[in-house]
Design a protein around this motif. Sequence first.
Motif, PDB file in Angstrom:
ATOM      1  N   PHE A  19       3.299   1.574  -0.117  1.00  0.00           N
ATOM      2  CA  PHE A  19       3.156   0.234   0.450  1.00  0.00           C
ATOM      3  C   PHE A  19       4.350  -0.643   0.092  1.00  0.00           C
ATOM      4  O   PHE A  19       5.081  -0.385  -0.871  1.00  0.00           O
ATOM      5  CB  PHE A  19       1.859  -0.426  -0.047  1.00  0.00           C
ATOM      6  N   ARG A  20       4.530  -1.683   0.897  1.00  0.00           N
ATOM      7  CA  ARG A  20       5.553  -2.675   0.593  1.00  0.00           C
ATOM      8  C   ARG A  20       5.125  -3.454  -0.654  1.00  0.00           C
ATOM      9  O   ARG A  20       3.997  -3.948  -0.725  1.00  0.00           O
ATOM     10  CB  ARG A  20       5.717  -3.650   1.754  1.00  0.00           C
ATOM     11  N   TRP A  38      -7.945  10.932   1.803  1.00  0.00           N
ATOM     12  CA  TRP A  38      -6.833  10.050   2.173  1.00  0.00           C
ATOM     13  C   TRP A  38      -6.846   8.822   1.277  1.00  0.00           C
ATOM     14  O   TRP A  38      -7.862   8.143   1.139  1.00  0.00           O
ATOM     15  CB  TRP A  38      -6.950   9.637   3.634  1.00  0.00           C
ATOM     16  N   GLN A  39      -5.698   8.542   0.642  1.00  0.00           N
ATOM     17  CA  GLN A  39      -5.611   7.433  -0.300  1.00  0.00           C
ATOM     18  C   GLN A  39      -4.354   6.609  -0.045  1.00  0.00           C
ATOM     19  O   GLN A  39      -3.291   7.151   0.250  1.00  0.00           O
ATOM     20  CB  GLN A  39      -5.589   7.962  -1.735  1.00  0.00           C
ATOM     21  N   ALA A  71       4.248   0.221   9.520  1.00  0.00           N
ATOM     22  CA  ALA A  71       3.128  -0.422   8.835  1.00  0.00           C
ATOM     23  C   ALA A  71       3.607  -0.996   7.507  1.00  0.00           C
ATOM     24  O   ALA A  71       4.751  -0.803   7.084  1.00  0.00           O
ATOM     25  CB  ALA A  71       2.000   0.583   8.601  1.00  0.00           C
ATOM     26  N   ASP A  72       2.683  -1.709   6.835  1.00  0.00           N
ATOM     27  CA  ASP A  72       2.960  -2.262   5.505  1.00  0.00           C
ATOM     28  C   ASP A  72       2.405  -1.380   4.393  1.00  0.00           C
ATOM     29  O   ASP A  72       2.732  -1.570   3.223  1.00  0.00           O
ATOM     30  CB  ASP A  72       2.354  -3.663   5.395  1.00  0.00           C
ATOM     31  N   GLY A  73       1.535  -0.445   4.761  1.00  0.00           N
ATOM     32  CA  GLY A  73       0.964   0.469   3.789  1.00  0.00           C
ATOM     33  C   GLY A  73       0.555   1.760   4.465  1.00  0.00           C
ATOM     34  O   GLY A  73       0.260   1.782   5.670  1.00  0.00           O
ATOM     35  N   TYR A  74       0.514   2.841   3.688  1.00  0.00           N
ATOM     36  CA  TYR A  74       0.207   4.157   4.242  1.00  0.00           C
ATOM     37  C   TYR A  74      -0.785   4.894   3.349  1.00  0.00           C
ATOM     38  O   TYR A  74      -0.623   4.947   2.129  1.00  0.00           O
ATOM     39  CB  TYR A  74       1.485   4.991   4.365  1.00  0.00           C
ATOM     40  N   VAL A 109      -2.168  -1.007   7.785  1.00  0.00           N
ATOM     41  CA  VAL A 109      -2.236   0.232   7.016  1.00  0.00           C
ATOM     42  C   VAL A 109      -2.575   1.371   7.966  1.00  0.00           C
ATOM     43  O   VAL A 109      -3.529   1.268   8.749  1.00  0.00           O
ATOM     44  CB  VAL A 109      -3.290   0.147   5.897  1.00  0.00           C
ATOM     45  N   ILE A 110      -1.801   2.449   7.925  1.00  0.00           N
ATOM     46  CA  ILE A 110      -2.062   3.604   8.774  1.00  0.00           C
ATOM     47  C   ILE A 110      -1.982   4.882   7.942  1.00  0.00           C
ATOM     48  O   ILE A 110      -1.527   4.870   6.801  1.00  0.00           O
ATOM     49  CB  ILE A 110      -1.071   3.692   9.959  1.00  0.00           C
TER      50      ILE A 110
END
Length: 254
Positions: A132-133, A127-128, A103-106, A154-155
């Motif tokens: 991220f890239r 969860w926040q 993903a691109d963000g977590y 985002v995952i």
Amino acid sequence: MSLRISAVVTTLDNAATLDACLASLRFCDEIVLLDSGSTDATLEIASKHGARIATQPFAGYGPQKQAAIELAQGEWILLLDADESLAEDGRATIQRELAAPRADGYRLPRREWLFWRWPHPATRPNWQLRLFRKAHGRMNMVPVHAAPVVDGTVIDLDAPFRHYGEPRLADRVDKVNRYSSGLVEHKRERRVRFIGLRLLLYPPLVFLKLYLGKRYFLNGWAGYFAARTQAFYAFLKYAKVLEATRDPGRGPRA
């Protein structure tokens, strides 16, 4: 060789919690710390951990964090507050994930300090989005609650971190009072509808969501206090907007 992970932290007089925060980030390729005028031992602690330190006056929550992100040289940004720290298993999880990113963000699970205790293991975390890239992420400009937004996938990633929040009820009440005042103009600009219904229904729903839905009831009085003060915050956010519409000349006061 380009850097892989940049940890990014903003500070102002955070000596009480910063050591634990930076120690948990030692696996990163660099730690970028942007300070806004600390007078305690914050900068000494940052130097001890090898952080790359910059200073600038506080520009607001979103702009300050964005300025810190722009100083980072890594492909990935791991964004923590100075009163947060990444768990040991969270570090290993991040390293495994970024070996082949999906993903691109977590979004990462945050465990909240509840006045005098850490939560029961069965209490559900918040969860926040914190990893991220850099090329795909930026801070939004919501007052007080500025958060990263990511262009891309985002995952959730089970890499827990802890938030050492307010240790006293008085500190928590002071914070929700200040934060709710800081949101008034933002909500008025968005022309929030049905404020009366929100005042009546939203606070009890917030309480039930936390106390039952997130299992704060497992934490005794500390969980009750946390759920009740968050419900009070939900009330204040809309009560102050309604007050400002009825008495626009006075405006909110912290």
